[in-house]
Motif scaffolding. Structure first.
Motif, PDB file in Angstrom:
ATOM      1  N   GLY A 156       0.615  -1.117   0.019  1.00  0.00           N
ATOM      2  CA  GLY A 156       0.032   0.056  -0.024  1.00  0.00           C
ATOM      3  C   GLY A 156       0.728   1.226  -0.113  1.00  0.00           C
ATOM      4  N   VAL A 157       2.092   1.208   0.277  1.00  0.00           N
ATOM      5  CA  VAL A 157       2.992   2.473  -0.027  1.00  0.00           C
ATOM      6  C   VAL A 157       3.047   2.952  -1.214  1.00  0.00           C
ATOM      7  CG1 VAL A 157       5.330   3.388   0.304  1.00  0.00           C
ATOM      8  CG2 VAL A 157       4.299   1.857   2.392  1.00  0.00           C
ATOM      9  N   SER A 158       2.646   4.282  -1.697  1.00  0.00           N
ATOM     10  CA  SER A 158       2.798   4.580  -3.004  1.00  0.00           C
ATOM     11  C   SER A 158       3.078   6.436  -2.709  1.00  0.00           C
ATOM     12  CB  SER A 158       1.380   4.457  -3.500  1.00  0.00           C
ATOM     13  OG  SER A 158       0.475   4.639  -2.871  1.00  0.00           O
ATOM     14  N   ARG A 159       3.031   6.842  -3.875  1.00  0.00           N
ATOM     15  CA  ARG A 159       3.321   8.264  -3.787  1.00  0.00           C
ATOM     16  C   ARG A 159       2.247   9.239  -3.120  1.00  0.00           C
ATOM     17  NH1 ARG A 159       8.335  10.884  -4.117  1.00  0.00           N
ATOM     18  NH2 ARG A 159       8.776   9.257  -5.679  1.00  0.00           N
ATOM     19  N   THR A 160       2.457   9.962  -2.016  1.00  0.00           N
ATOM     20  CA  THR A 160       1.423  10.786  -1.564  1.00  0.00           C
ATOM     21  C   THR A 160       1.468  12.245  -2.426  1.00  0.00           C
ATOM     22  OG1 THR A 160       2.849  11.787  -0.030  1.00  0.00           O
ATOM     23  CG2 THR A 160       1.909   9.606   0.449  1.00  0.00           C
ATOM     24  N   ASP A 161       0.558  12.991  -2.036  1.00  0.00           N
ATOM     25  CA  ASP A 161       0.297  14.392  -2.569  1.00  0.00           C
ATOM     26  C   ASP A 161       1.525  15.212  -1.882  1.00  0.00           C
ATOM     27  OD1 ASP A 161      -0.588  14.937   0.070  1.00  0.00           O
ATOM     28  OD2 ASP A 161      -2.437  15.625  -0.484  1.00  0.00           O
ATOM     29  N   LYS A 162       2.469  14.741  -0.947  1.00  0.00           N
ATOM     30  CA  LYS A 162       3.530  15.687  -0.403  1.00  0.00           C
ATOM     31  C   LYS A 162       4.634  15.042  -1.306  1.00  0.00           C
ATOM     32  CE  LYS A 162       1.012  17.473   2.972  1.00  0.00           C
ATOM     33  NZ  LYS A 162       0.798  18.763   2.971  1.00  0.00           N
ATOM     34  N   GLY A 163       4.563  14.433  -2.220  1.00  0.00           N
ATOM     35  CA  GLY A 163       5.759  14.077  -3.198  1.00  0.00           C
ATOM     36  C   GLY A 163       6.676  12.825  -2.352  1.00  0.00           C
ATOM     37  N   GLU A 164       6.354  12.064  -1.183  1.00  0.00           N
ATOM     38  CA  GLU A 164       6.909  11.143  -0.728  1.00  0.00           C
ATOM     39  C   GLU A 164       6.067   9.750  -0.815  1.00  0.00           C
ATOM     40  OE1 GLU A 164       8.564  14.019   2.750  1.00  0.00           O
ATOM     41  OE2 GLU A 164       6.873  12.920   3.295  1.00  0.00           O
ATOM     42  N   ASP A 165       6.962   8.713  -0.668  1.00  0.00           N
ATOM     43  CA  ASP A 165       5.854   7.287  -0.901  1.00  0.00           C
ATOM     44  C   ASP A 165       5.768   7.001   0.687  1.00  0.00           C
ATOM     45  OD1 ASP A 165       6.747   6.939  -3.623  1.00  0.00           O
ATOM     46  OD2 ASP A 165       8.698   6.105  -3.009  1.00  0.00           O
ATOM     47  N   GLY A 166       4.494   6.573   0.908  1.00  0.00           N
ATOM     48  CA  GLY A 166       3.781   6.452   2.333  1.00  0.00           C
ATOM     49  C   GLY A 166       2.546   6.041   2.084  1.00  0.00           C
ATOM     50  N   TYR A 167       1.831   6.312   3.310  1.00  0.00           N
ATOM     51  CA  TYR A 167       0.675   6.079   3.380  1.00  0.00           C
ATOM     52  C   TYR A 167      -0.233   7.350   3.412  1.00  0.00           C
ATOM     53  CZ  TYR A 167       1.578   1.045   4.579  1.00  0.00           C
ATOM     54  OH  TYR A 167       1.861  -0.128   4.593  1.00  0.00           O
ATOM     55  N   ALA A 168      -1.430   7.273   3.515  1.00  0.00           N
ATOM     56  CA  ALA A 168      -2.461   8.456   3.586  1.00  0.00           C
ATOM     57  C   ALA A 168      -3.646   8.125   4.256  1.00  0.00           C
ATOM     58  CB  ALA A 168      -2.771   9.120   2.294  1.00  0.00           C
ATOM     59  N   PRO A 169      -3.472   7.830   5.784  1.00  0.00           N
ATOM     60  CA  PRO A 169      -4.612   7.474   6.631  1.00  0.00           C
ATOM     61  C   PRO A 169      -5.514   8.808   6.746  1.00  0.00           C
ATOM     62  CG  PRO A 169      -2.659   7.818   7.774  1.00  0.00           C
ATOM     63  CD  PRO A 169      -2.272   7.814   6.591  1.00  0.00           C
ATOM     64  N   ILE A 170      -6.968   8.486   6.911  1.00  0.00           N
ATOM     65  CA  ILE A 170      -7.895   9.493   7.323  1.00  0.00           C
ATOM     66  C   ILE A 170      -8.144   9.168   8.649  1.00  0.00           C
ATOM     67  CG2 ILE A 170      -9.773   8.234   6.515  1.00  0.00           C
ATOM     68  CD1 ILE A 170     -10.832  11.123   5.746  1.00  0.00           C
ATOM     69  N   ALA A 171      -8.415  10.407   9.560  1.00  0.00           N
ATOM     70  CA  ALA A 171      -8.871  10.183  10.905  1.00  0.00           C
ATOM     71  C   ALA A 171      -9.936  11.330  11.205  1.00  0.00           C
ATOM     72  CB  ALA A 171      -7.696  10.342  11.745  1.00  0.00           C
ATOM     73  N   ALA A 172     -10.564  10.927  12.477  1.00  0.00           N
ATOM     74  CA  ALA A 172     -11.580  11.827  12.705  1.00  0.00           C
ATOM     75  C   ALA A 172     -11.611  12.075  14.142  1.00  0.00           C
ATOM     76  CB  ALA A 172     -13.097  11.254  12.332  1.00  0.00           C
ATOM     77  N   TYR A 173     -11.614  12.980  14.650  1.00  0.00           N
ATOM     78  CA  TYR A 173     -11.467  13.457  16.054  1.00  0.00           C
ATOM     79  C   TYR A 173     -12.621  14.126  16.702  1.00  0.00           C
ATOM     80  CZ  TYR A 173      -6.614  12.027  14.888  1.00  0.00           C
ATOM     81  OH  TYR A 173      -5.604  11.452  14.518  1.00  0.00           O
ATOM     82  N   LEU A 174     -13.178  13.914  17.821  1.00  0.00           N
ATOM     83  CA  LEU A 174     -14.562  14.374  18.164  1.00  0.00           C
ATOM     84  C   LEU A 174     -14.092  15.300  19.633  1.00  0.00           C
ATOM     85  CD1 LEU A 174     -17.497  14.565  18.317  1.00  0.00           C
ATOM     86  CD2 LEU A 174     -17.413  12.590  19.672  1.00  0.00           C
ATOM     87  N   GLY A 175     -14.748  16.423  19.655  1.00  0.00           N
ATOM     88  CA  GLY A 175     -14.545  17.281  20.815  1.00  0.00           C
ATOM     89  C   GLY A 175     -13.371  18.146  20.769  1.00  0.00           C
ATOM     90  N   ARG A 176     -13.411  18.930  21.732  1.00  0.00           N
ATOM     91  CA  ARG A 176     -12.241  19.574  22.060  1.00  0.00           C
ATOM     92  C   ARG A 176     -11.000  18.933  22.495  1.00  0.00           C
ATOM     93  NH1 ARG A 176     -13.794  25.445  24.214  1.00  0.00           N
ATOM     94  NH2 ARG A 176     -11.710  26.163  24.168  1.00  0.00           N
ATOM     95  N   GLU A 177     -11.285  17.825  23.047  1.00  0.00           N
ATOM     96  CA  GLU A 177     -10.369  16.776  23.457  1.00  0.00           C
ATOM     97  C   GLU A 177      -9.574  16.236  22.510  1.00  0.00           C
ATOM     98  OE1 GLU A 177     -13.290  17.871  26.621  1.00  0.00           O
ATOM     99  OE2 GLU A 177     -13.474  16.845  24.698  1.00  0.00           O
ATOM    100  N   GLY A 178     -10.436  15.756  21.444  1.00  0.00           N
ATOM    101  CA  GLY A 178      -9.854  15.192  20.210  1.00  0.00           C
ATOM    102  C   GLY A 178      -9.732  13.754  20.304  1.00  0.00           C
TER     103      GLY A 178
END
Length: 221
Positions: free
Chosen positions: A127-149
Motif C-alpha cells: 500500500g505504500v505509494s506516492r502521496t500528494d506531499k511527493g513522498e512514498d507512504g500511506y495517507a490515512p484519514i482520521a476523525a477526532y471528536l470534541g475539543r479533547e480530540g
C-alpha cells in the motif's frame, strides 16, 4: 480493568468465529496486541519478550500469552472481523467511561476529519505509494471528536489514494459514532481536499432522515 469494565470486548470477540477447545480465545489475541500498542510496540515479534513475564499476563487476566506466530496468524486471518470489534469497543469505552466531550463556545461539538500523509520512503510495505506531499507512504484519514480530540475513526489508505475517495462512507460511519457519544449538535470540519458536494449532500441527508436528533453542521475550507 478498562477493557473489562468499559467494553464488551471479550463477548464481541468470541462471536468472531468458533475455535477449537484448546485454541487461545480471540480476546486473548486482541488484549495482548492492545497491551503492546500501549507500550509503544507495534511489531508482532515484540510479544516474545512478554511471554515469560508473569506481570504482563496477570494484569490482562490471561492464562497464556500468545507467541509471535499465533498472534500474527490470527490477526491476519480475522483482520476484518477484529477491526469491527475493536472499533465498537473504542466507542463503548468512551461512552461507559463518561469521557468528557467539550463543545466550542458556540455550543457545537467539533468533529474534525483529515488525511495525514506518512513518509514511508525506502519501505516495501503493502500500500505504500506516492502521496500528494511527493513522498512514498500511506495517507490515512482520521476523525477526532470534541475539543479533547477523541479518535472516533481511523482508516489506513494507500498514499496515492485521493483524499475524497471513500470519504463519504467514512463520514457516515464517524458521524454515527459521534452521535452515540454526544447529543449536542455537531460541527463537521473538513479541509479543501474534501470540498465536495457528495459530503454536503451526505450531511444534509443525515439531518433529514432523523430530524429529532441534533443537527450536523459543516465547515469546509
Amino acid at each position: 480493568m478498562a477493557l473489562n469494565r468499559c467494553t464488551d470486548l471479550a463477548g464481541d470477540a468470541a462471536a468472531v468465529s468458533p475455535l477449537h477447545r484448546d485454541a487461545m480465545p480471540h480476546v486473548t489475541i486482541l488484549s495482548s496486541y492492545i497491551a503492546l500498542l500501549c507500550l509503544g510496540k507495534s511489531d508482532f515479534e515484540a510479544i516474545t519478550g512478554f511471554r515469560e513475564d508473569p506481570y504482563f499476563g496477570e494484569v490482562l487476566g490471561l492464562d497464556r500469552v500468545p507467541s509471535e506466530g499465533i498472534l500474527r496468524q490470527r490477526m491476519d486471518a480475522h483482520a476484518a472481523a477484529y477491526q469491527g470489534v475493536v472499533e465498537a469497543a473504542a466507542i463503548e469505552f468512551l461512552r461507559r467511561s463518561d469521557a468528557q466531550i467539550t463543545a466550542l463556545e458556540n455550543g457545537l461539538v467539533p468533529l474534525d476529519c483529515d488525511v495525514t500523509p506518512f513518509d514511508n520512503s525506502q519501505s516495501k510495505k503493502e500500500g505504500v505509494s506516492r502521496t500528494d506531499k511527493g513522498e512514498d507512504g500511506y495517507a490515512p484519514i482520521a476523525a477526532y471528536l470534541g475539543r479533547e480530540g477523541y479518535c472516533v475513526g481511523l482508516e489506513l489508505r494507500p498514499g496515492s489514494q485521493h483524499c475524497q475517495n471513500g470519504t463519504p462512507e467514512f463520514l457516515q460511519r464517524v458521524i454515527g459514532r459521534a452521535r452515540q457519544l454526544s447529543t449536542a449538535p455537531l460541527l463537521l470540519r473538513l479541509d479543501s481536499g474534501t470540498d465536495a458536494i457528495e459530503n454536503i449532500v451526505l450531511v444534509e441527508a443525515l439531518n433529514d432522515c432523523d430530524e429529532s436528533r441534533a443537527p450536523v453542521h459543516h465547515l469546509i475550507k
